[in-house]
Write a protein that holds these residues in place. Structure first.
Motif, PDB file in Angstrom:
ATOM      1  N   LYS A 192      29.524  31.292   0.366  1.00  0.00           N
ATOM      2  CA  LYS A 192      28.239  31.678   0.936  1.00  0.00           C
ATOM      3  C   LYS A 192      27.146  31.778  -0.121  1.00  0.00           C
ATOM      4  O   LYS A 192      25.992  31.997   0.206  1.00  0.00           O
ATOM      5  N   SER A 200      24.204  30.626   5.643  1.00  0.00           N
ATOM      6  CA  SER A 200      23.292  31.495   4.907  1.00  0.00           C
ATOM      7  C   SER A 200      23.624  32.977   4.988  1.00  0.00           C
ATOM      8  O   SER A 200      23.195  33.744   4.128  1.00  0.00           O
ATOM      9  N   GLN A 254      35.409  36.627   1.249  1.00  0.00           N
ATOM     10  CA  GLN A 254      34.420  35.902   0.448  1.00  0.00           C
ATOM     11  C   GLN A 254      33.330  36.806  -0.109  1.00  0.00           C
ATOM     12  O   GLN A 254      32.835  36.582  -1.206  1.00  0.00           O
ATOM     13  N   ASP A 255      32.950  37.822   0.681  1.00  0.00           N
ATOM     14  CA  ASP A 255      31.892  38.703   0.199  1.00  0.00           C
ATOM     15  C   ASP A 255      32.299  39.376  -1.108  1.00  0.00           C
ATOM     16  O   ASP A 255      31.487  39.546  -2.010  1.00  0.00           O
ATOM     17  N   HIS A 280      23.894  30.019   0.061  1.00  0.00           N
ATOM     18  CA  HIS A 280      22.659  30.516   0.685  1.00  0.00           C
ATOM     19  C   HIS A 280      21.479  30.396  -0.274  1.00  0.00           C
ATOM     20  O   HIS A 280      20.335  30.470   0.156  1.00  0.00           O
ATOM     21  N   GLY A 304      22.296  21.455  13.429  1.00  0.00           N
ATOM     22  CA  GLY A 304      21.746  21.737  12.104  1.00  0.00           C
ATOM     23  C   GLY A 304      21.408  23.208  11.894  1.00  0.00           C
ATOM     24  O   GLY A 304      21.894  23.837  10.943  1.00  0.00           O
ATOM     25  N   THR A 331      20.525  27.185   1.371  1.00  0.00           N
ATOM     26  CA  THR A 331      20.450  27.122   2.830  1.00  0.00           C
ATOM     27  C   THR A 331      19.566  28.217   3.421  1.00  0.00           C
ATOM     28  O   THR A 331      19.134  28.092   4.561  1.00  0.00           O
ATOM     29  N   THR A 332      19.292  29.250   2.638  1.00  0.00           N
ATOM     30  CA  THR A 332      18.376  30.250   3.181  1.00  0.00           C
ATOM     31  C   THR A 332      17.010  29.624   3.434  1.00  0.00           C
ATOM     32  O   THR A 332      16.296  30.010   4.363  1.00  0.00           O
ATOM     33  N   ASP A 341      33.875  40.057   4.649  1.00  0.00           N
ATOM     34  CA  ASP A 341      35.176  39.396   4.580  1.00  0.00           C
ATOM     35  C   ASP A 341      35.542  39.149   3.112  1.00  0.00           C
ATOM     36  O   ASP A 341      34.791  39.516   2.209  1.00  0.00           O
ATOM     37  N   HIS A 386      23.969  18.723   4.977  1.00  0.00           N
ATOM     38  CA  HIS A 386      24.839  18.836   6.142  1.00  0.00           C
ATOM     39  C   HIS A 386      24.086  19.257   7.412  1.00  0.00           C
ATOM     40  O   HIS A 386      24.156  18.563   8.432  1.00  0.00           O
ATOM     41  N   PRO A 387      23.320  20.373   7.354  1.00  0.00           N
ATOM     42  CA  PRO A 387      22.543  20.718   8.552  1.00  0.00           C
ATOM     43  C   PRO A 387      21.575  19.609   8.957  1.00  0.00           C
ATOM     44  O   PRO A 387      21.426  19.304  10.135  1.00  0.00           O
ATOM     45  N   PHE A 404      30.865  25.995  -2.483  1.00  0.00           N
ATOM     46  CA  PHE A 404      32.001  26.201  -1.588  1.00  0.00           C
ATOM     47  C   PHE A 404      31.993  27.564  -0.899  1.00  0.00           C
ATOM     48  O   PHE A 404      32.873  27.861  -0.112  1.00  0.00           O
ATOM     49  N   SER A 459      16.539  26.422   4.400  1.00  0.00           N
ATOM     50  CA  SER A 459      16.598  25.666   5.655  1.00  0.00           C
ATOM     51  C   SER A 459      16.667  26.615   6.839  1.00  0.00           C
ATOM     52  O   SER A 459      16.056  26.379   7.872  1.00  0.00           O
ATOM     53  N   ARG A 494      25.598  20.649   0.895  1.00  0.00           N
ATOM     54  CA  ARG A 494      25.445  21.800   1.786  1.00  0.00           C
ATOM     55  C   ARG A 494      24.079  21.812   2.471  1.00  0.00           C
ATOM     56  O   ARG A 494      23.945  22.254   3.609  1.00  0.00           O
TER      57      ARG A 494
END
Ligand code: SF4
Ligand code: SF4
Lengths: 217, 423
Positions: A192, B24, A146-147, A195, B16, A198-199, A144, A32-33, A190, A201, A29
């Motif tokens: 959120k 996030s 997922q939340d 984060h 990216g 990813t938070t 949604d 990926h970015p 898989f 990044s 994850r």
């Protein structure tokens, strides 16, 4: 499979599997970015990217200065949840014991009473955030499935962990606790919940994009 | 088909940062409080991240494990034309690309960057407001979104030459600076033309304007069409290269600055052989190097409205304050100033979109309350678009405030011009 064998499996192969999915999933994850990349910026820079990116990573962890009442609520409840969760995860003696047995490293534990308080506060914050999610018009609109799913997945380890102290059948409750933890570990890459990495990044990109133009984001 | 083109374009826009931002977002809702369209209406649909909802689904369906799986199984609803049509007012009418939300998101999402990218897909799918489409068409076909032509400019120049007694160097090859203007400056706030002439004359800089590249407004950026934006930027680049200038001066127009300074080289795919400098940045340089001398101060209480694209999204933050502090003895900041200031409500193409007028005037209440808090009657700014928007808002709310452009204010305070023009 009897209870004993199940516990053995969950602590052995099961945990190993969950940790592998968690680790490689999260690496993916985050990678990926980076792999998607960005176009090279051809505009002449006014400032740097690395420094401002790192600054934003740090800065967005601090308490924001200007907040509305609902902003205050979200930030304070968010802080309590994250801190309570981390304290419980990292400073419960049984958790440290597990890390010590697996990796050989360890650190001082907090007294069980302090951990219970942290866990209870964390659960209370999660509950408050849930109520806010379903009552606040903005959050209700943007939320949604997922939340709600990740809310349950995050709550379960805290609840079952806390319940261990009161459980009539300790071993059975331990099994439930470990299952909830492994579910959470597997779900993180898989959902959120990614984060959690990813938070960093995102904040870096945000700070870097602004920093390039000479703005402190 | 347009829809497919739009979706395809959105997929192409996911880089990216976009992937990281979508990954996030925890749906905390904090960005709502940073956006004037939400704070002034309290309508949840104006929450910044909600404006991205269709694109977020495209990201999920194309780039995430579950999203892809559900999409393949037909369990995840594809983005439809109707949906994009429904989102059009959210993406355009209620977003000025002001950048305030990007400073507020706790996980660090640059939501403005996201909206800018989503607009590429919206424009490609045909879902952009008529007003901005028209403005863009006029810019491409006539050379200016407001239909300003070189003849209009020449008339103003003639007038300004008469007024100031200073000759205007048009198409001067080898000048140091090329000045470009925004449509609004030529059509509405033409006082700026004699003002810059007097300032440049005093500072003794060698400058020119180009008859085939004088217009800096870039509707291509606002509508979200990089191709058109590139074409518009290219006109200036060509003129600058032809005239062999070292600097291009971006005018008092926020989006023109973003288009030229930050997006320009990326739009045309190569670095500029000249530097882009905002007029306010240049005035500050000239003043601090002693080439621009002002005299006298105004004691009227004054405040500064920060144009989003120049300040928060552009990085020209302290310069207007340095300049103002020299000539305004009673300069006061708004409650939230600098990179935290609130948008005038008309950036990002909103001012070119009549459908958004009512909403724009409604959310001007934010600026009003900022001004009420400091009880200041004079607001200085440095963006002709902000200026129009502020004036309209002030009129709408029957406020007793006047708006002035910073460059003109400086020109009013110019020290007596030296007898001998510097070489
Ligand atoms: S503030 Fe950031 S994390 Fe919260 S809802 Fe908005 S974009 Fe998502
Ligand atoms: S950029 Fe400004 S107008 Fe657009 S969503 Fe963010 S805060 Fe609102």
């Amino acid at each position: 499979m009897n209870q004993h064998a199940l516990l053995f499996f969950l602590r052995g192969q099961g945990l190993k599997f969950a940790v592998i999915v968690f680790t490689f999933g999260l690496i993916y994850r985050l990678l990926h970015p980076v792999l998607l990349g960005r176009k090279k910026n051809l505009a002449a820079p006014r400032g740097g990217e690395w420094g401002p990116g790192m600054r934003t990573i740090w800065h967005r962890s601090l308490f924001p200065v200007r907040l509305t009442p609902r902003g205050h609520f979200i930030i304070i409840a968010g802080y309590i949840f994250h801190l309570g969760f981390l304290i419980t995860l990292l400073f419960l003696s049984q958790h440290i014991e597990l890390v010590k047995n697996t990796f050989g490293i360890y650190w001082p534990a907090l007294p069980p009473g302090a951990i219970s308080i942290a866990a209870v506060l964390s659960i209370a914050a999660l509950a408050a955030l849930f109520v806010h999610r379903i009552t606040d018009p903005v959050k209700r609109l943007i939320s949604d499935f997922q939340d709600y799913l990740v809310w349950v997945l995050t709550l379960l380890p805290l609840l079952t962990g806390l319940a261990l102290d009161m459980a009539a059948d300790y071993q059975r409750m331990l099994i439930v606790h470990i299952i909830s933890v492994e579910l959470l570990l597997i779900a993180i890459p898989f959902t959120k919940l990614a984060h959690m990495l990813t938070t960093f990044s995102s904040r870096w990109y945000n700070g870097a994009i602004a920093g390039y133009k000479g703005v402190k984001a | 088909m347009n829809l497919q083109r739009g979706i395809h374009s959105m997929i192409e826009q996911i880089d990216g940062p976009m992937a990281s931002f979508f990954s996030s977002c925890v749906h905390c809702g904090l960005c709502a409080d940073a956006c004037l369209f939400y704070t002034e209406t309290q309508e949840p649909k104006y929450t910044p991240i909600y404006k991205l909802a269709p694109m977020r689904r495209i990201w999920q369906q194309q780039f995430t494990f579950w999203g892809r799986l559900l999409f393949k199984l037909g369990l995840s609803k594809p983005v439809t034309d109707e949906e994009l049509a429904e989102w059009e007012p959210l993406v355009y009418d209620s977003c000025t690309l002001c950048g305030r939300c990007s400073l507020a998101c706790p996980v660090g999402n640059d939501i403005t960057y996201m909206v800018r990218k989503m607009r590429e897909g919206m424009a490609a799918s045909g879902h952009a407001p008529e007003g901005i489409k028209e403005a863009t068409r006029r810019a491409i076909e006539l050379g200016s979104p407001m239909g300003v032509t070189i003849n209009t400019l020449k008339a103003h120049i003639k007038h300004a030459e008469k007024e100031t007694g200073i000759a205007f160097p048009l198409d001067l090859v080898g000048a140091d600076y090329l000045l470009v203007l925004s449509s609004a400056e030529i059509a509405v706030f033409s006082e700026i033309i004699p003002a810059v002439a007097r300032i440049f004359h005093q500072a003794g800089i060698s400058w020119t304007m180009a008859s085939d590249g004088f217009e800096a407004t870039n509707s291509g950026i606002q509508i979200g069409s990089s191709d058109l934006a590139a074409e518009l930027v290219n006109r200036i680049v060509k003129s600058a290269e032809h005239l062999k200038v070292r600097y291009v001066i971006s005018p008092e127009c926020g989006h023109a600055y973003t288009a030229l300074r930050w997006e320009g080289p990326n739009l045309i795919g190569r670095p500029f052989p000249f530097e882009v400098v905002h007029i306010i940045e240049l005035l500050d340089q000239l003043q601090s190097s002693g080439r621009l001398k002002t005299t006298g101060t105004t004691d009227a209480r004054m405040t500064f409205h920060d144009p989003c694209q120049m300040v928060r999204r552009g990085g020209v933050i302290d310069q207007p304050r340095n300049l103002l502090n020299k000539i305004a003895s009673n300069f006061v900041e708004m409650p939230e100033s600098g990179i935290q200031n609130w948008c005038c409500g008309g950036g990002g193409g909103v001012s070119a979109n009549p459908r958004a007028d009512e909403l724009r005037l409604k959310v001007f209440s934010r600026k009003k309350s900022q001004l009420d808090a400091i009880a200041v009657k004079t607001m200085v700014t440095s963006c002709s678009n902000c200026r129009s928007m502020l004036e309209e808002g002030i009129e709408h709310y029957h406020m007793d405030t006047n708006v002035i452009g910073l460059t003109e204010l400086i020109a009013e305070h110019l020290a007596e011009p030296s007898e001998e023009p510097k070489p």
